[in-house]
Design a protein around this motif. Structure first.
Motif, PDB file in Angstrom:
ATOM      1  N   LEU A 192      34.165  71.325 -15.758  1.00 49.21           N
ATOM      2  CA  LEU A 192      33.837  71.505 -14.166  1.00 49.21           C
ATOM      3  C   LEU A 192      35.122  71.016 -13.419  1.00 49.21           C
ATOM      4  N   THR A 193      34.983  69.583 -13.703  1.00 48.16           N
ATOM      5  CA  THR A 193      36.310  68.599 -13.225  1.00 48.16           C
ATOM      6  C   THR A 193      37.030  68.148 -14.042  1.00 48.16           C
ATOM      7  N   PRO A 194      37.923  68.907 -14.792  1.00 46.43           N
ATOM      8  CA  PRO A 194      39.001  68.695 -15.678  1.00 46.43           C
ATOM      9  C   PRO A 194      40.121  67.628 -15.202  1.00 46.43           C
ATOM     10  N   GLY A 195      40.365  66.499 -15.878  1.00 47.18           N
ATOM     11  CA  GLY A 195      41.086  65.487 -15.228  1.00 47.18           C
ATOM     12  C   GLY A 195      40.434  64.428 -14.607  1.00 47.18           C
ATOM     13  N   THR A 196      39.241  64.298 -14.234  1.00 47.69           N
ATOM     14  CA  THR A 196      38.498  63.289 -13.664  1.00 47.69           C
ATOM     15  C   THR A 196      37.666  62.566 -14.757  1.00 47.69           C
ATOM     16  N   PHE A 208      37.295  58.366 -11.706  1.00 48.76           N
ATOM     17  CA  PHE A 208      38.606  58.165 -11.521  1.00 48.76           C
ATOM     18  C   PHE A 208      39.275  59.448 -11.475  1.00 48.76           C
ATOM     19  N   HIS A 209      40.014  59.891 -10.426  1.00 47.00           N
ATOM     20  CA  HIS A 209      40.677  61.094 -10.379  1.00 47.00           C
ATOM     21  C   HIS A 209      42.020  61.137 -10.928  1.00 47.00           C
ATOM     22  N   SER A 210      42.600  62.331 -11.110  1.00 41.79           N
ATOM     23  CA  SER A 210      43.782  62.536 -11.613  1.00 41.79           C
ATOM     24  C   SER A 210      44.844  62.437 -10.261  1.00 41.79           C
ATOM     25  N   GLY A 211      45.927  61.482 -10.700  1.00 45.01           N
ATOM     26  CA  GLY A 211      46.875  61.446  -9.796  1.00 45.01           C
ATOM     27  C   GLY A 211      48.025  62.341  -9.911  1.00 45.01           C
ATOM     28  N   SER A 212      47.944  63.364 -11.066  1.00 47.50           N
ATOM     29  CA  SER A 212      49.028  64.180 -11.235  1.00 47.50           C
ATOM     30  C   SER A 212      48.505  65.611 -11.251  1.00 47.50           C
ATOM     31  N   PRO A 213      49.238  66.428 -10.288  1.00 48.58           N
ATOM     32  CA  PRO A 213      48.383  67.591 -10.346  1.00 48.58           C
ATOM     33  C   PRO A 213      48.766  68.590 -11.726  1.00 48.58           C
ATOM     34  N   VAL A 214      49.763  68.220 -12.554  1.00 53.57           N
ATOM     35  CA  VAL A 214      50.185  68.832 -13.694  1.00 53.57           C
ATOM     36  C   VAL A 214      50.546  67.628 -14.763  1.00 53.57           C
ATOM     37  N   CYS A 243      39.873  50.622 -16.558  1.00 52.25           N
ATOM     38  CA  CYS A 243      39.852  51.955 -16.938  1.00 52.25           C
ATOM     39  C   CYS A 243      40.562  52.655 -15.680  1.00 52.25           C
ATOM     40  N   ARG A 244      40.824  52.209 -14.544  1.00 51.69           N
ATOM     41  CA  ARG A 244      41.668  52.754 -13.553  1.00 51.69           C
ATOM     42  C   ARG A 244      43.093  52.521 -13.770  1.00 51.69           C
ATOM     43  N   PHE A 245      43.467  51.311 -14.665  1.00 50.62           N
ATOM     44  CA  PHE A 245      44.961  51.213 -14.899  1.00 50.62           C
ATOM     45  C   PHE A 245      45.234  51.994 -16.223  1.00 50.62           C
ATOM     46  N   GLY A 246      44.203  52.111 -17.254  1.00 49.36           N
ATOM     47  CA  GLY A 246      44.256  52.758 -18.307  1.00 49.36           C
ATOM     48  C   GLY A 246      44.541  54.584 -17.867  1.00 49.36           C
ATOM     49  N   GLU A 251      48.403  58.954 -17.689  1.00 47.74           N
ATOM     50  CA  GLU A 251      49.078  60.066 -17.150  1.00 47.74           C
ATOM     51  C   GLU A 251      50.681  60.094 -17.110  1.00 47.74           C
ATOM     52  N   ARG A 252      51.117  58.656 -17.113  1.00 44.75           N
ATOM     53  CA  ARG A 252      52.473  58.627 -17.314  1.00 44.75           C
ATOM     54  C   ARG A 252      53.031  59.017 -18.587  1.00 44.75           C
ATOM     55  N   PHE A 253      52.141  58.490 -19.466  1.00 47.67           N
ATOM     56  CA  PHE A 253      52.276  58.950 -21.176  1.00 47.67           C
ATOM     57  C   PHE A 253      52.425  60.503 -20.940  1.00 47.67           C
ATOM     58  N   LEU A 254      51.386  61.206 -20.455  1.00 49.57           N
ATOM     59  CA  LEU A 254      51.353  62.626 -20.685  1.00 49.57           C
ATOM     60  C   LEU A 254      52.615  63.213 -20.054  1.00 49.57           C
ATOM     61  N   ASN A 255      53.004  62.608 -19.029  1.00 49.21           N
ATOM     62  CA  ASN A 255      54.337  63.139 -18.254  1.00 49.21           C
ATOM     63  C   ASN A 255      55.560  62.664 -18.509  1.00 49.21           C
ATOM     64  N   SER A 256      55.450  61.910 -19.749  1.00 46.94           N
ATOM     65  CA  SER A 256      56.720  61.231 -20.169  1.00 46.94           C
ATOM     66  C   SER A 256      57.888  62.196 -20.677  1.00 46.94           C
ATOM     67  N   ASN A 257      57.253  63.478 -21.275  1.00 45.67           N
ATOM     68  CA  ASN A 257      58.347  64.444 -21.785  1.00 45.67           C
ATOM     69  C   ASN A 257      57.292  65.696 -21.801  1.00 45.67           C
ATOM     70  N   THR A 258      57.840  66.822 -22.382  1.00 43.98           N
ATOM     71  CA  THR A 258      57.133  68.149 -22.432  1.00 43.98           C
ATOM     72  C   THR A 258      56.556  68.458 -23.856  1.00 43.98           C
ATOM     73  N   SER A 259      57.104  67.362 -24.741  1.00 43.99           N
ATOM     74  CA  SER A 259      56.514  67.773 -26.276  1.00 43.99           C
ATOM     75  C   SER A 259      55.349  67.129 -26.343  1.00 43.99           C
ATOM     76  N   LEU A 260      54.927  67.247 -27.609  1.00 45.58           N
ATOM     77  CA  LEU A 260      53.442  66.599 -27.872  1.00 45.58           C
ATOM     78  C   LEU A 260      53.264  65.213 -28.184  1.00 45.58           C
ATOM     79  N   LEU A 261      54.765  64.887 -28.151  1.00 47.32           N
ATOM     80  CA  LEU A 261      54.781  63.287 -28.748  1.00 47.32           C
ATOM     81  C   LEU A 261      55.234  62.500 -27.520  1.00 47.32           C
ATOM     82  N   GLY A 262      54.446  61.564 -26.999  1.00 45.09           N
ATOM     83  CA  GLY A 262      54.949  61.055 -25.681  1.00 45.09           C
ATOM     84  C   GLY A 262      55.646  59.693 -25.933  1.00 45.09           C
TER      85      GLY A 262
END
Length: 266
Positions: A192-196, A208-214, A243-246, A251-262
């Motif tokens: 229901l609330t992916p990313g939260t 803790f809501h997502s700060g990145s739309p993608v 938890c908030r810093f984590g 999210e920075r790790f997920l968006n560090s590149n477009t591959s599966l290895l961050g």
């Protein structure tokens, strides 16, 4: 046991990861060490399993026995002050309970964070733990925080296919657990609330809501989030702040590149 430990002078706090060895370094010990280093901590690693895998395929897993884990762990606890420990992949609940008891015997105030790795992202099933078992309940009482995702909680509940979207039942389970330890319900697989993410602590819930739309999915993202939170706890931050810093870190790790290895960086 004496608390007077003779250790080398070091400015960074110490922290331990108890987890499996992933040769791709996306998950497990190697990933946790990268996360700890990015947070300017000195990370120790206790190996629980030797896996054969990449970021997309899981081929084999060989467990290390409880005695081997404790033999790795005890010399570190005897020499170094450890404020927080992250536990990931581990053989079974009996081994997990023994490890928790060992940690607490050295320091009753140690913060133990469990990331319940039940299934590899590539599809390999590790465990069939049931949340209602006596051993699992005893483990919860020894933890500071447990960080399951929605699918892992469904597995722990023994939910069948028809009940996999029963969000209310999942939240009730989290609230019941929160009387023993804090529960961070990770939002990556929430229907229901992916990313939260939801933090349940002493019968209360914080969001803790997502700060990145993608975001771009990553192998081992659950390991990284749990180790980032453990790092923040080791630095002396509160549970909520950690938890908030984590959340921000993952999210920075997920968006560090477009591959599966961050990539890891603050």
């Amino acid at each position: 046991m004496s608390n007077h430990r003779i250790v080398p002078s070091i400015e960074r706090p110490y922290v331990i990861s108890i987890a499996g060895f992933d040769p791709s370094a996306g998950a497990g010990l190697l990933s946790d060490m990268k996360t700890f280093e990015a947070h300017q901590l000195y990370g120790f690693g206790v190996c629980t399993a030797m896996t054969i895998q990449t970021d997309t395929a899981f081929l084999k897993n060989d467990w290390l026995e409880k005695e081997h884990l404790l033999a790795q762990l005890k010399p570190l606890l005897e020499k170094f002050p450890i404020p927080a420990v992250k536990i990931g992949l581990i053989k079974d609940l009996e081994t997990l309970l023994a490890v928790c008891d060992c940690l607490i015997s050295f320091d009753p105030q140690i913060k133990i964070v469990l990331d319940p790795v039940l299934k590899a992202s590539a599809g390999y099933n590790f465990h069939d733990w049931i949340s209602g078992s006596v051993i699992f309940k005893n483990v919860l009482k020894r933890l500071y925080l447990i960080t399951p995702n929605y699918l892992e909680l469904q597995t722990l509940m023994g939910a069948d296919q028809e009940n996999q979207k029963d969000v209310k039942a999942v939240e009730q389970l989290c609230l019941s657990w929160s009387l023993d330890c804090a529960v961070l319900l990770k939002g990556g697989h929430h229907p229901l609330t992916p990313g939260t993410d939801y933090l349940f602590h002493k019968n209360e819930r914080l969001e803790f809501h997502s700060g990145s739309p993608v975001v771009y999915p990553k192998h081992g993202s659950g390991c990284v989030l749990s180790s980032a939170i453990t790092a923040q706890l080791a630095l002396g931050n509160s549970l909520q702040k950690s938890c908030r810093f984590g959340k921000e870190y993952i999210e920075r790790f997920l968006n560090s590149n477009t591959s599966l290895l961050g990539y890891h960086n603050l």
